[in-house]
Design a protein around this motif. Structure first.
Motif, PDB file in Angstrom:
ATOM      1  N   GLU A  77     -78.108 147.001  26.500  1.00 17.52           N
ATOM      2  CA  GLU A  77     -77.735 147.827  28.023  1.00 17.52           C
ATOM      3  C   GLU A  77     -77.777 147.309  28.900  1.00 17.52           C
ATOM      4  O   GLU A  77     -77.323 146.887  30.327  1.00 17.52           O
ATOM      5  N   GLN A  78     -79.016 146.403  28.784  1.00 15.64           N
ATOM      6  CA  GLN A  78     -80.163 145.616  30.026  1.00 15.64           C
ATOM      7  C   GLN A  78     -79.462 143.929  29.774  1.00 15.64           C
ATOM      8  O   GLN A  78     -79.445 143.605  30.991  1.00 15.64           O
ATOM      9  N   ALA A  79     -79.048 143.844  28.833  1.00 12.50           N
ATOM     10  CA  ALA A  79     -78.692 142.406  28.657  1.00 12.50           C
ATOM     11  C   ALA A  79     -77.000 142.592  29.010  1.00 12.50           C
ATOM     12  O   ALA A  79     -76.835 141.248  29.603  1.00 12.50           O
ATOM     13  N   LEU A  80     -75.996 143.931  29.018  1.00 10.91           N
ATOM     14  CA  LEU A  80     -75.118 143.069  29.622  1.00 10.91           C
ATOM     15  C   LEU A  80     -74.509 143.420  30.599  1.00 10.91           C
ATOM     16  O   LEU A  80     -75.316 144.267  31.334  1.00 10.91           O
ATOM     17  N   ILE A  81     -73.326 142.487  31.581  1.00 13.62           N
ATOM     18  CA  ILE A  81     -73.272 142.487  32.428  1.00 13.62           C
ATOM     19  C   ILE A  81     -72.433 143.251  33.610  1.00 13.62           C
ATOM     20  O   ILE A  81     -71.420 142.559  32.496  1.00 13.62           O
ATOM     21  N   ARG A  82     -72.030 143.907  34.220  1.00 15.32           N
ATOM     22  CA  ARG A  82     -71.029 144.717  34.598  1.00 15.32           C
ATOM     23  C   ARG A  82     -70.806 143.692  35.548  1.00 15.32           C
ATOM     24  O   ARG A  82     -71.115 143.819  36.224  1.00 15.32           O
TER      25      ARG A  82
END
Length: 350
Positions: free
Chosen positions: A154-159
Motif C-alpha cells: 500500500e505504501q508503494a502504490l501511488i494513487r
C-alpha cells in the motif's frame, strides 16, 4: 451538478414535514415529499450519479435514518466487486511504438468507467509510466522494496489524485539494477490481486529478453502494440508467437500511429493489412497525433483532455471494447481535413 442536486435534496428533506419512506424524485432532480417525511436524510449517490447521470431518487429507511438513493433504473450497469482480476500485459517487441502511451491512456479510460485499475511499470531502470501520468515526484517506494520487506504494498502504490480507483506500482527506481525473477513478478501481481483490482495492466519493456519473460510471467491476456511499419510488424509477429508459447492465448492488437493520408496514397499499410499479416483480433487503431508529445510533457494522458482529439477518442473506444462494451472503430480510411481545406475544395470544385 452533483453538489447542487445533493444540496437541493438535503435542504428539501430538512424543511419538509414528515413523510413515508418511499418518496421519489423527479427526473429534474427535485424531490417530491409526501406527508410525514423524515427530518434527517442522507444523500448517497451511486456511480452514475457521480458521472452526472442522475435520473430519479428513492428515499429508503435505514438503520441510521433515511437514505436518498438513485432509483433502480440507474443501477443497470453497476460494476460488481472483482472476483478474478484480469491481468493484461502491454507489449510489442520493438521499442518506441507506444506501449507506455497505450498503457496509460487505456488504464485511465478503464478507471473512468468505474473499475479499479492497477498499473505496473515492469521496465527495470528505464521506467516512464509515472511521467505520462504525472506521478514521477510521488514515487517513494517500489516493488523491490516491497519484496525485500522494507515497506508494504500500500505504501508503494501511488494513487492518482484525479481518479482514486487508479494506482501505479513501479518495479524499481531509475538507475537501479535488480535481478528480478519470474517469481518476483508473480508474487507482486498476486499481492495486487488481493487488493481488489478489476484490471492489472503491465507495461512491458522493449525486446524479448529476460525483462519480457518476467513481465508476461503472470499475465493472462496481452495487448500487442505495433505501427504500420514492416519492422514493427515483424517484431509484433515474433512477440505474438512467444506469448502463445508461454500460455498467453488471449491476444489483441493495437495499431498505433496510423496516418490516413499516407494510406490513401498507398505509402502506408492499412489497419486491415496489418491485422491480416499478424492474424490477431483488432482492439483499436490509434491515429497519429502530435498532441501525444504535449500530453507526455504535461503528465496528462490524452483521454483526460477537456477537448478530446481523435486519438484520445480512439483510446477510449479501445478501453470500452476491452471491458466488454460494444463500440465502433474510428474510420481512419478517410484523411482528416480542416474547415479551410473543405472550403477550398468546395470553391475549387475538387
Amino acid at each position: 451538478m452533483l453538489s447542487m442536486q445533493a444540496s437541493q435534496l438535503c435542504t428539501l428533506a430538512a424543511v419538509a414535514p414528515r413523510t413515508s419512506a418511499s418518496s421519489s424524485a423527479s427526473r429534474a432532480g427535485v424531490i417530491r415529499l409526501k406527508p410525514s417525511t423524515p427530518t434527517h436524510v442522507t444523500f448517497r449517490p451511486n456511480r452514475n450519479v457521480a458521472r452526472g447521470g442522475v435520473a430519479s431518487f428513492n428515499v429508503q429507511k435505514g438503520r441510521k435514518g433515511f437514505v436518498v438513493r438513485a432509483s433502480a433504473e440507474d443501477e443497470e450497469d453497476v460494476i460488481p466487486p472483482p472476483t478474478n482480476p484480469r491481468i493484461i500485459v502491454v507489449t510489442s517487441g520493438k521499442g518506441g511504438v507506444g506501449k507506455t502511451t497505450t498503457t496509460s491512456n487505456i488504464g485511465v479510460s478503464i478507471a473512468r468507467l468505474g473499475y479499479r485499475v492497477g498499473l505496473i511499470d515492469a521496465d527495470i531502470g528505464l521506467r516512464n509510466l509515472d511521467l505520462l501520468l504525472g506521478l514521477e515526484n510521488r514515487v517513494l517506494y517500489t516493488g523491490m522494496e516491497v519484496l525485500e520487506g522494507e515497506c508494504r504494498l500500500e505504501q508503494a502504490l501511488i494513487r492518482d489524485k484525479r481518479w482514486r480507483n487508479l494506482a501505479l506500482l513501479c518495479i524499481s527506481k531509475n538507475r537501479q539494477r535488480y535481478n528480478v525473477t519470474r517469481s518476483n513478478m508473480e508474487e507482486l501481481t498476486a499481492m495486487m490481486e488481493k487488493l481488489g483490482f478489476h484490471f492489472i495492466l503491465i507495461d512491458c519493456p522493449a525486446g524479448i529478453d529476460i525483462g519480457f519473460v518476467n513481465a508476461i510471467a503472470s499475465a493472462k491476456e496481452a495487448l500487442v502494440v505495433t505501427t504500420p511499419e514492416i519492422t514493427s510488424i515483424r517484431d509484433a509477429d515474433r512477440v505474438a508467437g512467444l506469448l502463445e508459447a508461454n500460455g498467453v492465448y488471449d491476444v489483441k492488437l493495437v495499431v498505433n500511429r496510423v496516418r490516413a493520408d499516407m494510406i490513401a496514397k498507398n505509402d502506408m499499410m492499412s489497419v486491415k493489412d496489418v491485422q491480416e499479416m499478424l492474424g490477431v483480433p483488432l482492439l483499436g487503431a490509434i491515429p497519429e497525433d502530435t498532441n501525444v508529445i504535449i500530453s507526455t510533457n504535461r503528465g496528462e494522458p490524452l483521454v483526460l483532455r477537456k477537448k478530446l482529439t481523435l486519438s484520445g477518442i480512439a483510446f477510449e473506444n479501445a478501453a470500452r471494447r476491452l471491458v466488454g462494451k460494444k463500440d465502433y472503430l474510428i474510420d481512419l480510411t478517410t484523411p482528416y481535413k480542416s474547415l479551410i481545406q473543405r472550403v477550398k475544395e468546395f470553391v475549387v470544385g475538387e
